[in-house]
Every structure is written in C-alpha cells, then in structure tokens.
Design an enzyme around this catalytic site. Structure first.
Site, PDB file in Angstrom:
ATOM      1  N   ASP A 266       0.867  -1.175   0.000  1.00 28.10           N
ATOM      2  CA  ASP A 266       0.000   0.000   0.000  1.00 28.10           C
ATOM      3  C   ASP A 266       0.913   1.237   0.000  1.00 28.10           C
ATOM      4  O   ASP A 266       2.131   1.137   0.140  1.00 28.10           O
ATOM      5  CB  ASP A 266      -0.965  -0.011   1.193  1.00 28.10           C
ATOM      6  CG  ASP A 266      -2.185   0.873   0.923  1.00 28.10           C
ATOM      7  OD1 ASP A 266      -2.140   1.692  -0.019  1.00 28.10           O
ATOM      8  OD2 ASP A 266      -3.195   0.764   1.643  1.00 28.10           O
TER       9      ASP A 266
HETATM   10  C1  BGC Z   1      -5.040   3.230   0.256  1.00 31.01           C
HETATM   11  C2  BGC Z   1      -5.263   2.192  -0.816  1.00 31.01           C
HETATM   12  C3  BGC Z   1      -5.139   2.812  -2.167  1.00 31.01           C
HETATM   13  C4  BGC Z   1      -3.777   3.464  -2.286  1.00 31.01           C
HETATM   14  C5  BGC Z   1      -3.511   4.072  -3.642  1.00 31.01           C
HETATM   15  C6  BGC Z   1      -3.784   4.052   0.019  1.00 31.01           C
HETATM   16  O1  BGC Z   1      -3.715   5.126   0.878  1.00 31.01           O
HETATM   17  O2  BGC Z   1      -4.975   2.589   1.511  1.00 31.01           O
HETATM   18  O3  BGC Z   1      -6.512   1.585  -0.643  1.00 31.01           O
HETATM   19  O4  BGC Z   1      -5.323   1.845  -3.159  1.00 31.01           O
HETATM   20  O5  BGC Z   1      -3.698   4.488  -1.312  1.00 31.01           O
HETATM   21  O6  BGC Z   1      -4.259   5.187  -3.877  1.00 31.01           O
END
Ligand code: BGC
Length: 718
Positions: A266
C-alpha cells in the site's frame, strides 16, 4: 511476447533497471503529465532522480486517454529497453459514473448488478487508459468507527466473498483479450478491517483461527475468481506489519494459496516498517518487504535506494528481484502492453461511453437497490400531491458520491432536490443547518418552509470526508447541529421522513424515534438523488438489506450477527438476571440486525421444510420455503439461509449466512425458494486449523434477516 522473450528481456536488464520496475510513482513524477493526478497519501522527501523515473515500472493515479498516452509515449522514448508503464488507479465504485459506495452495494445483495457496476467502471477506466484498478477492497468490517467500512461490503465472510467474486468478474472479464476491462487488485491483505478501536492504520491482533474463519475467505474468493494482483495492508498483524510479513505473504499467500501474481505494497507501507519499529532504516525495510514477497513498492524509495546494495552485500539474492520483475513483466504482457502500450486508451470512446445513459441507468438502479428502509410508519411512499419541505444539509448537496470517487464530478450528480422535483407538485427547499455548523438564519428559513408543508423530508448525513481513509470517528452519531435540527422540526408535529447520506452505520439515537420513516441511502453515487426520489415516491420499492449491523450505541461496538455464544448467555432480552453476559444499560444485540430492511409490501414465509433429517457426505439437502407477497405492491425480498452448528470441536457462530436469493413478487404472488446444503458447506477451522466438518446436529434458519428466522434441524452423519 512469449515467456522466453520475457526471460530474455529480463536478462538484458541491468540491476538498476530491474529495481526500477519495482517502484510505483504517482503521476506528478512522470514526464508528459499535465496535472497532479490522484494523491492518496504522503509524498515526503522521496529524492527521486531522473534515472529512477526512466526505469519506473508503474504509475499510480493517472487518468484520461490523452494524458496516459502522453506519459506512456515520453516514457517509451526514455526507457532504454522500451518497457511500457503499467497504469494503476483506484477505480473503486465507478470511474466517472459513480455507483453507491461498496457498503451500500453490499446492502443490495444483488451480485449481478454489483458485477455490472464493476464492468461499467472497468469500461470507463480502460478507455481512459487505465490498466489496473486497486479494487475490490474486501476487508471484513465490524467496527463502524473505522472510516473505511464504506469501502467494504460488510461484516459477513460469505457475503463478502460473493461480492469479491462479482467485482473481480466485473472488473476483469476477459481482460487479456478485451481492452475494455482492467486487471483487478484485491486489498488490503490482510485483516485491515480489524484495526483496534476502529482507528485507521492501527494494530490488528487476532488468532490464526479467527483470521482463517472470517477475515481471509473474501481475499481467497477474489483470487479463486482469477484476481491478478494483491495489495498489502497498513496494519500490523500479530506483531508483524503486513507489508513485511513473511508468514502471511510467502507462506500463506504464495506457498499455500499458490498466488503467482503481482503483490504491491500500500502507499508508503514499505517505508512504514520503520515507524512500526521492525526496521532500523530504509535498507532493512526494503529487505524485509522483498523477502516477504512484495513486488512493487508504492510511493517510497526503499527498493530503488537499497536493493542493489543488498544484492552486492549478499543480503538478498538477485533471484528474488528477478522473480518480482518477471511477475510484473508477465502482467504487462498479459495486458498486451508490449504489443500496444496504449491498450484501450481512446479519446473517442471516452466521449461515447463515459457517463452514457446506459451507465447512468445502471447506477440509478443499483442506488435504489442499495438503500435500506429502516422505519416506515405509514408515511412512505409519498404522494405527488403532497406539499414537501425538503430540509437539511443534504437537500441539494452534491457531496453524495462518497470517498474513493476521485473522478466523479459533482456537477454530474443528481441531488435529492432535483430528484424530488421530478415527482412533487410543490417542494420548498431549505438547508436548516450545514453538516457540522448552523445559523439562526438557516433554521428560520427551514422552519418557514416546513410550516407550509404536508410532509417534512429531512436530508441529513456525514460529509464524505467524515468517512473513508483516515476518516474515523469515536462518536458515530450525526453531528449535533443536525440532531438539533430534527428536534426543531419535530416541534411542528408533521410527518417526518429522514433520508441519511453517510458512509457507516450510525448511532441513531435522536433520529430513529423522532422520525416517522427512515431511509438509509448511504452515499448513493451519481444518480443518487434520483434513485432516492424513486424510492420515496414508490417508483422503486425499497429492497436493500443491511450488510452491517447498526448498533444501539458506540459502546456496544463491535456488534455483529455471527458472534459466538458465551457460557452465560442472556436468554430473554427482558429477563432480570445478574450473572449473565450483558450490558446493564444497553441491549446486547444491535438496533437493526444484519440482513434487515423493510419494503412497501409485506412478505410471508411458510414453514421451513427440509428434504431429510440426515445429511451424509456426497448428498445434498434441500431446504424449502414458500414466500408470498402479502401486501399490495410489487416488491423484492432477500430470502436468507443461515446455519447453526450446535456443537463443534471449537465454538461456532450463533448463525452463519450460507446462501440467499433475491425474489421478485407481484401482490398475491408466491414463489418457492429452494436452497441446498452439502457437507462442504458445514466445514470450519478446527483448533489445529484443519478445515473439515464434524458429525452432529445443525439448525437451518430461513428468514428476512439474521434475527427473524424460522428453523428446522438435521444431523450430519459420517
Ligand atoms: C489506500 C489504498 C489505495 C492506495 C492508492 C492508500 O492510501 O490505503 O486503498 O489503493 O492508497 O491510492
């Protein structure tokens, strides 16, 4: 390119070029980008050099065919071996045609429409140049304080698994041969939804038994459906952050489940191994994440700064890097990017397909099916001739798309006032209060409008930044000013219909008793205002059923239907008992249980009949109920099948959802619903983590929700 050609491409790559494939950068770092794209996390001091950008493997948050083609084109000029970029984005519940938030979609219990919504999102995203969506999010949720419950389909492992499959089917279709679908990335592995205290990014600590029983099935279901990618979670799981968790990702995901696709961290989660306190610095973080199986590091620089050195020192094998790069190259290959790096990106199709009438109609249908009618004291549906006062901060508010709808435009959204105006002969609109503040002018105007009306429709809720990522709340009531607005309206002694726009089960004290009807609309998306008006006026009949329990109070949280019994259960809700498991000041159960929702018609259930008192391995039991529409309107009912294993080797939930069916019935019509159960449906994890069933007694329970069921029984014979 075939596999041999990919391997030979890998052989031509320098270590630096290989490591470049393992970083994902947000749009602002890329040449050819005209805007900032979507930024969903911190971007501090990354020190990214031009060389790194040239070697980068993938991009996050870009959108639009023209933009993506520009970025790809300039990248191909700069990249020595001409390896195309992968474009990934969060297309969670729609691209520009925004569907209800996933929690609402969960409440539709409509897998076909859910699949269709994902397909439409994929089509719009693919023609805009996107290759991979960071969806579905399938984290099981039990704590409405957590802002991200709106991204999940709720509290049940079976329902979540069914939706996980539907979303993956919808996003991916036959994406390897169809440029109008995208690859899908299931997230957040694992158990991100169990953050302590419902506070985002917080600790998760649970037994492996609990993890396997409830939290893992939906990720597994997504992978069984062919989901291409997995994203790690931000949380610690049993002492080890998921993103550096070898047991979770090498042992379980890769080795036990055989997942051979791309695993991405993530946002910033590799570097977060440092503040978590399991890595001294970037270098150790890089080593731990790569060893744990993370192929792509999203938006931090640990891999690009340290992997080469780790290999040179002998602390990492180049083989580990090669494996990760090959997986990424294979995905590019599968998406057809070596043949056509622009893939589906097509400005003409963007104009033609995005927000098309067909897409909007599907959004309207799903929004209507996702809303849950919680109370109706004979006020709904409304009559067109009634004079309506539409009051509240959501009366003409465009903020009804919900979080994770970054490309959804407010101006494309149908607000509730527009929807109601399409039906009502007379409607007066007043805010009454803002979402979190109010003024006496707002209130006076609202009172004036309400005084002249036959019915008050109150449109209340949470603004979208009150939920979603980092949108946690310790107090899950409506903001105080809105509770006061309800009190003011109540003084007028007129029928009050409340519509809620929000992202989590709210505590409804101060709302439920004060209003005559309550419709939980969630964040209903682009067509939200129209879909809600369709429901209020009876063009659609409410058929949504809660995918997450609504608690009496935040003090009860977590409260969910598939809990275990205690050794001292409270037997009757009103019994005066002392040494039993209970609160002295609150019921144990929720205000509205999982599966609950009303309709404008009524359904009656016949006795449950069962084909045999005994079930043996290899046999199938059929469970039959006859459902009759005993009211005066056509409607849809969600018939739910639960099972209770009365005595297991380990404790079993009080009820477990095993199947459901949406049935559509005209007044007076009846249908026979037949469910089947097999021995496999009765398996569970034992204390040694063996997954099997045991002989013994089971109850089958059928009904309109998890509380109101009628039962029959059988025995599993082995
Ligand atoms: C979130 C994810 C997301 C990623 C990319 C993160 O902060 O937890 O769910 O896919 O950002 O945008």
């Amino acid at each position: 390119m075939n596999e041999n050609q990919l391997t030979s491409l890998l052989e031509q790559m320098t270590t630096e070029e290989k490591v470049g494939q393992l970083i994902q950068l947000a749009t602002p770092f890329l040449k050819g980008a005209s805007d900032g794209g979507q930024i969903t996390g911190p971007m501090v001091g990354m020190g990214i050099t031009e060389e790194v950008v040239k070697n980068t493997g993938s991009v996050l948050g870009a959108s639009g065919a023209k933009e993506i083609k520009n970025i790809q084109e300039s990248h191909l000029k700069d990249n020595r071996l001409g390896i195309p970029l992968l474009f990934m984005s969060d297309i969670v519940h729609g691209y520009k045609t925004i569907f209800p938030v996933p929690l609402a979609i969960g409440c539709s219990w409509d897998l076909d429409l859910a699949e269709r919504s994902a397909e439409i999102a994929a089509v719009e995203a693919a023609v805009s140049g996107i290759h991979v969506t960071f969806a579905p999010m399938v984290d099981l949720v039990r704590d409405p304080r957590w802002g991200r419950v709106m991204e999940s389909t709720g509290e049940d492992p079976y329902l979540n698994s069914e939706f996980a499959r539907a979303f993956v089917r919808g996003f991916q279709g036959d994406f390897a041969n169809d440029n109008q679908r995208v690859a899908s990335c299931v997230k957040h592995f694992a158990a991100y939804g169990a953050a302590e205290g419902g506070r985002d990014y917080n600790t998760v600590d649970m037994s492996e038994w609990q993890l396997r029983e409830n939290y893992l099935p939906a990720y597994k279901a997504a992978l069984d459906e062919g989901c291409e990618m997995v994203m790690t979670a931000f949380n610690i799981l049993n002492g080890v952050p998921s993103t550096g968790n070898k047991t979770l990702m090498r042992d379980l995901l890769r080795n036990e489940w055989g997942f051979d696709g791309v695993l991405i961290s993530d946002w910033g989660a590799v570097k977060e191994l440092i503040p978590h306190g399991v890595a001294e610095g970037e270098k150790e973080a890089a080593r731990k994440a790569l060893e744990a199986g993370v192929d792509i590091e999203m938006m931090t620089e640990c891999y690009v700064n340290h992997v080469q050195q780790l290999i040179e020192e002998g602390s990492l094998t180049e083989n580990l890097v090669d494996e990760a790069v090959l997986r990424i190259l294979k995905l590019k290959q599968k998406l057809g990017l070596f043949d056509n790096p622009y893939r589906g990106a097509d400005e003409r199709l963007e104009r033609e397909l995005i927000l098309s009438k067909q897409h909007r109609d599907s959004a309207r249908e799903l929004a209507a099916k996702s809303a849950v009618l919680l109370k109706n004291e004979q006020v709904l549906p409304l009559e067109r001739s009634q004079k309506i006062a539409l009051i509240g901060p959501f009366a003409d508010n465009h903020d009804i798309l919900g979080p994770w709808s970054w490309l959804g435009a407010q101006e494309d959204t149908i607000t509730l006032d527009k929807g109601i105006q399409s039906y009502a002969s007379e409607v007066k609109i007043a805010e009454g209060s803002s979402v979190e503040s109010s003024s006496s002018v707002q209130l006076d105007l609202a009172l004036k409008a309400a005084e002249q009306s036959d019915v008050i429709v109150l449109a209340l809720g949470e603004s979208s930044d009150m939920s979603g990522e980092a949108g946690c709340r310790a107090d899950i009531r409506l903001p105080q000013v809105q509770l006061e607005l309800i009190q003011e309206m109540k003084q007028l002694n007129k029928p009050i219909v409340t519509v809620l726009f929000n992202g989590r089960p709210l505590e409804l004290h101060g709302v439920i008793d004060e209003t005559d009807a309550l419709l939980e609309a969630w964040y209903p998306g682009t067509e939200g205002g129209q879909a809600v008006a369709d429901l209020l006026y009876g063009t659609s009949n409410p058929s949504g059923r809660l995918a997450m329990s609504i608690p009496h109070s935040v003090g009860q949280v977590p409260v969910y239907y598939n809990h275990y019994n205690t050794g001292r259960p409270k037997n009757a809700p009103d019994a005066q008992e002392r040494f039993v498991s209970q609160y002295l000041d609150s019921p144990n159960g929720p205000l509205f249980p999982f599966g609950y929702g009303l309709s404008y018609t009524t359904f009656t259930y016949s006795e449950v009949t069962i084909s045999s008192q005994e079930l043996r391995e290899g046999e199938t039991l059929t469970i039959t109920t006859r459902i009759t529409n005993s009211g005066e309107k056509a409607g849809e009912e969600v018939v739910q099948l639960y099972v209770r294993d009365t005595a297991g080797e380990v404790v079993r939930p009080m009820k477990e959802l095993k199947n459901f069916e949406r049935v559509s019935l005209y007044p007076g019509e009846e249908k026979v619903v037949i469910f089947t159960l097999k021995e496999e449906d009765l398996r569970y994890y034992h204390s040694n983590l063996e997954y099997k069933s045991d002989p013994g007694h089971f109850e089958v329970l059928v009904g309109p929700n998890s509380k109101q069921t009628s039962s029959s029984a059988f025995q599993l014979v082995k």
